[in-house]
Design a protein around this motif. Sequence first.
Motif, mmCIF file in Angstrom:
data_model
loop_
_atom_site.group_PDB
_atom_site.id
_atom_site.type_symbol
_atom_site.label_atom_id
_atom_site.label_comp_id
_atom_site.label_asym_id
_atom_site.label_seq_id
_atom_site.Cartn_x
_atom_site.Cartn_y
_atom_site.Cartn_z
ATOM 1 N N PRO A 370 0.793 -1.294 0.033
ATOM 2 C CA PRO A 370 0.157 0.047 -0.019
ATOM 3 C C PRO A 370 0.789 1.373 -0.194
ATOM 4 C CG PRO A 370 -0.642 -1.584 1.789
ATOM 5 C CD PRO A 370 0.477 -1.943 1.222
ATOM 6 N N ASP A 371 0.545 2.167 -0.630
ATOM 7 C CA ASP A 371 1.000 3.634 -0.410
ATOM 8 C C ASP A 371 1.119 3.942 0.897
ATOM 9 O OD1 ASP A 371 1.426 3.452 -3.275
ATOM 10 O OD2 ASP A 371 -0.532 4.596 -3.722
ATOM 11 N N LEU A 372 2.144 4.941 1.167
ATOM 12 C CA LEU A 372 2.144 5.248 2.801
ATOM 13 C C LEU A 372 1.018 6.374 2.911
ATOM 14 C CD1 LEU A 372 5.864 5.736 3.512
ATOM 15 C CD2 LEU A 372 4.233 3.993 4.240
ATOM 16 N N GLU A 377 -6.154 7.219 4.644
ATOM 17 C CA GLU A 377 -7.389 6.853 3.744
ATOM 18 C C GLU A 377 -8.315 5.931 4.654
ATOM 19 O OE1 GLU A 377 -5.898 5.853 0.007
ATOM 20 O OE2 GLU A 377 -5.073 7.858 -0.286
ATOM 21 N N ASP A 378 -9.424 6.143 4.375
ATOM 22 C CA ASP A 378 -10.471 5.184 4.887
ATOM 23 C C ASP A 378 -10.698 5.249 6.415
ATOM 24 O OD1 ASP A 378 -10.746 4.068 2.347
ATOM 25 O OD2 ASP A 378 -9.001 2.628 2.699
ATOM 26 N N VAL A 379 -10.110 6.262 7.332
ATOM 27 C CA VAL A 379 -10.498 6.303 8.673
ATOM 28 C C VAL A 379 -11.782 6.972 8.626
ATOM 29 C CG1 VAL A 379 -9.822 7.295 10.779
ATOM 30 C CG2 VAL A 379 -7.986 6.665 9.204
ATOM 31 N N ARG C 102 -14.503 0.603 9.341
ATOM 32 C CA ARG C 102 -14.391 1.217 8.144
ATOM 33 C C ARG C 102 -12.857 1.163 7.667
ATOM 34 N NH1 ARG C 102 -16.319 4.359 4.500
ATOM 35 N NH2 ARG C 102 -14.855 5.687 3.155
ATOM 36 N N TYR C 103 -12.088 1.204 8.416
ATOM 37 C CA TYR C 103 -10.630 1.209 8.163
ATOM 38 C C TYR C 103 -10.183 -0.245 7.769
ATOM 39 C CZ TYR C 103 -5.643 2.730 8.377
ATOM 40 O OH TYR C 103 -4.539 3.070 8.134
ATOM 41 N N MET C 104 -10.807 -1.107 8.632
ATOM 42 C CA MET C 104 -10.134 -2.602 8.466
ATOM 43 C C MET C 104 -10.684 -3.042 7.357
ATOM 44 S SD MET C 104 -10.073 -3.976 12.273
ATOM 45 C CE MET C 104 -11.905 -4.123 12.674
#
Lengths: 389, 467, 326
Positions: A370-372, A377-379, C102-104
């Motif tokens: 994954p890119d750092l 993202e996605d939090v 969401r994150y996982m």
Amino acid sequence: MASNSKETSPTATEEPQASESHEGFTKPQNEDARPDPLDLPDALEFEQTFKVYRGGTIKHDELGFDTDTLLRIYRNMLLQRRFEERSLQMYRKQNISGFLHLYIGQEAVSTGAMQSIDVGEDTVITAYRDHGMGLAMGMDPNACMAELFGKKDGCSKGKGGSMHFFSKEKRMFGGHGIVGQHIPVGTGIAFAHKYRGDGKVCLTFFGDGAVGQGAMHEAANLAGLYDLPIVFVIENNEYAMGTAVHRAFADPDLCKQAVPYGMPASIVDGMDVFSVTKAMRDHVAMARQNQPSFVEVRTYRYQGHSVSDPANYRTKGELDQKKGEDAIIRLKSYLVQHDLSTNEALDDIDDEVKQQVLDAIDFAENSPLPDLEAIYEDVYTQDDYPFLA
Amino acid sequence: MAIPVDMPKLSDTMEEGVLVAWLADEGEQVSAGDVIAQVETDKATMDLEVFDDGVLLKKLVEEGDAVDIGALIAVLGDEGEDISSVLEEFGAGEGAANGEAEAAEAEATEAPDEAPATAERAPSGDGAAQQAPVPAGDEAPAADDGRIKASPLARRMASQNELDMATIDGSGPQGRIIKRDIEQALEAKEAAPAEEAPAAEEAPAAEEAAPAAEETEAKAPAYQRPGDVVSVDDEDLYEAVPLSQMRKTIARRLAESKFTAPHFYLTIDIDMEGTIAFRKQLNDLTKAQERPKVSFNDIITKACATALRKHPDVNSAYLEKEGEIRYYNQVHVGVAVAIDEGLVTPVIRHADRKGLSQIAAETREMAGRARERKLQPAEMEGATFTTSNLGMFGIEEFTAIINPPSACILAIGAIRDEPVVKNGEVVPGKRMKVTLSCDHRVVDGAVGSAFLNTLQQHLEEPMNLLL
Amino acid sequence: MAELQFREAIRAAMTEEMERDEDIFLIGEEVAEYDGAYKVSEGMLDQFGPKRVVDTPISENGFTGLGIGAAMNGLRPIVEMMTWNFSFVAFDQILNNAAKIRYMSGGQFSFPIVFRGPNGAAGQLGATHNTSVESFYAHIPGLKVVSPSTPNDSKGLLKASIRDNDPVLFLESERMYGLKGEVSDEEDYVLPLGQAHVVREGDAVTLVANGKDYYIALEVADRLAEDGHQAEVIDPRTIRPLDFDTIIASIKKTNRCVIIDESNPFASLSSEIAFQIQERAFDYLDAPVRRITAKDVPAPYAKNLMDYYMPQADDAYQACRDVMYL
């Protein structure tokens, strides 16, 4: 004398006992209809029968399985097995890190259960031993292996890992890492089905260990109270980590946990995919009528709790005996004995599956990390959230 | 093998140093090159490095103590090592500078086996002593532990306004300097006699004038105002300020100079019109080239340097101890700069070989650092000649005390408007008086006069400087 | 402008949003038949019926998880905690499920859910019923934490919270439910999350306070004004994400800060604000940042002890004078 007797041997054709219908979730106050709790009976008797689905008692045609379906089921069970065998190898080669809980031995449970629902419409939530469930639901083995490798193309973009497989498309609501804590979430998923009236059901899987958690009991009570379209599936593989069921529960018949919540429950031989399919279909039918229920599937995991567990707690010869009841071998024998396939054809399928798993490893190896930047993202759904540096 | 750490000589004139802050604790492992303490010399606050690896076994002086060069201040060695032999060696020899250190030594010498216990009891050792709560209302002086306490904002404001925090009294808890103290200092600065901005021009040499003015300013609020009903008896008769290293050094050196070198003085009046025109032309150029402006003082520095080349007898020193007179082959001109604590003299090396623009830049830069006390001792050593300028205060002429071991110092007065007779007519003129103080042991009257004549020529016809 | 009680403003926000969006429902202990333990949801069962105003048994872990599952499956639940003191039996649901799934899942699922209820101390209730939860929850990435101080803000911020697609914890106060205030009668009054409110402008000292402490800050500012000093009062409104920019801008003006925080002091909201100030405005500080918090002990019962436990206006006033070197 009050008596509460519940016969729970429903078949798919039987009308399940849905509770009295009312507009909402909470029962109305309705003071008049309520018996006076101080008007005590002479004795309170209770009786409940639990249906048992034994292995080897159900034929494929009773389930409406044609040859193609049977071979698809066989292939899928093999896929779960080979995928996990290779996962273990990849773990030992350090391509996979962290925890790795293997499902090997329990494939009939995931596979049979998926024959009872409309995958992609109905919903599933399970615990951390989730690879088999994901593959049974048709998740892409490449994305699953890439997830184990912690790669960008993983099913959770490399952010979840072994315990956290998700697929919104397949309506796989996860792999969850804290024992029992996903069971209330499953209840909420079912709540939303009922709220919307979409006719879907939620299968909520958990292990025998989760039965000891308060969360399971709270969830079961709410599901019973609100008449939710849910099936609680206890995958009893005999050990919660290293603690055997009889050492953890005052009453080792875990299906009886349905009793205080007013639900029917059954016991199923989890080493026979046909038994599992049959039982799950019966219980899904109840759920579609907003009757929640429990299914205790008795199964067995061949590996330790995780890859670091030598499983010294097993008794001598126990594993060999269980392997003698292996669900995949049982299905293979069944197919050959009933002239539905040949050993050679089935071995060819095995070869194809093995190659498919090798391809998945190739895919995972070649997928980028994954890119750092992806760490932020996605939090949140908010895309400009001001994270602290 | 226990290793003594003694007070190093950190400047040419240093005789003792004040250990202002320990930067290492007893029991701490240190390596060669580590800074274990800060020492205030007569010129600057310097880092004290160690040259060996080892555990800091013992500190023998406390923060704030003045210590002679060569006196023992700490002992390094291996953990638990017996240090009595080192203590004995130093105890018998040069001795520590102050009573407390001697006491510590004696204690350790008498009971060498108890060294670790002694170390634990050492005041700046660990935890307990340092954490002792400060009594409420304890208004310790700001620089108590050698460190100026100030709020971050105050520090930033001081730095932006080129204020020396050491001169500001903090009104916050424990003497912390806070915003309002800086604001007051800025107001005071504005109210003070206007000083010209260019660094070189405000480089007053006078041992007396500038600091005295500062002191008056700083102490003003302490005086009783008319109408105050406070009884005079209630007032302190004076405020005692401990002698700083710098003040001590200035006092010692100037007294030594004035009382040992027989001074005589030669004054000459110089027509500055040529220099004024020259400087204007020059600064039109420097402005166009975005180089630093050249001050009168820079031109005088250059003129002195050029004249010294021609008169090596003036570029000399009388060294009684060595039994010799030194005629220096190089010309290093010291330029006296008044700073808040006293007076320092950054040195423009090889001033005779440097262009005016370079002299201007160096002087300005060093004067700036001098005010921040950031000059290295080496930058203030080795002057072969010194100038001191009080012209910006309107001082017409004065005499300066020779900066030893140089033979001469030039005191520069203000450029003044004066009617002069030219071609039989009285016309407005620009004149400046300079006074050369000479050490008669090495420079005689004729030698000094010849030097002044050359200097006069150079300033009246600055083109000479280019030759 | 209508004058509403705090509870009425919250009810108005929920009602307006539920009228707007069928997917929103209210669930919690005593929210329906009882009209809410603090009468916040009074009348809502009658208006929306038992499908959308759902009573639960005493089962925080269960119904919190249920709300999270419902959000995961497309609904927009409002989960009422009778008080935030009871949320800790559901802590894992909020910490590991609401905040992290969401994150996982690599962003596959979202959690448009609001958890709301009264926070912090409510008098002599002993140690279990007096916890200020800001720092517990604001510590968790994946959550948002909102703390309104006025009826007006509670309406605007709750509507924004309900519309937010991330999990929001909305911290109210038993002590404030009856408090009246002017509430905007703008038709759709929404206050954005993550923006602090400079309630009062000044240059002498910056006071930061949320919830009940907001009123202490105003009292202190009044007293300072009598002394001739204008304090700047900042109500963060949202605790996570905290609008540090507004606080820092104020510090650059006043050069000093006092934080009033009802939490216990260690690793609290005030700790974080102070840290951010020293990191972002070190050179602007003319005095150490001070804070007034609950004492570093469990909340006691006895009246004098409980009064002493809570942040006091006198202490905050004195802290302001201290940092102003008065």
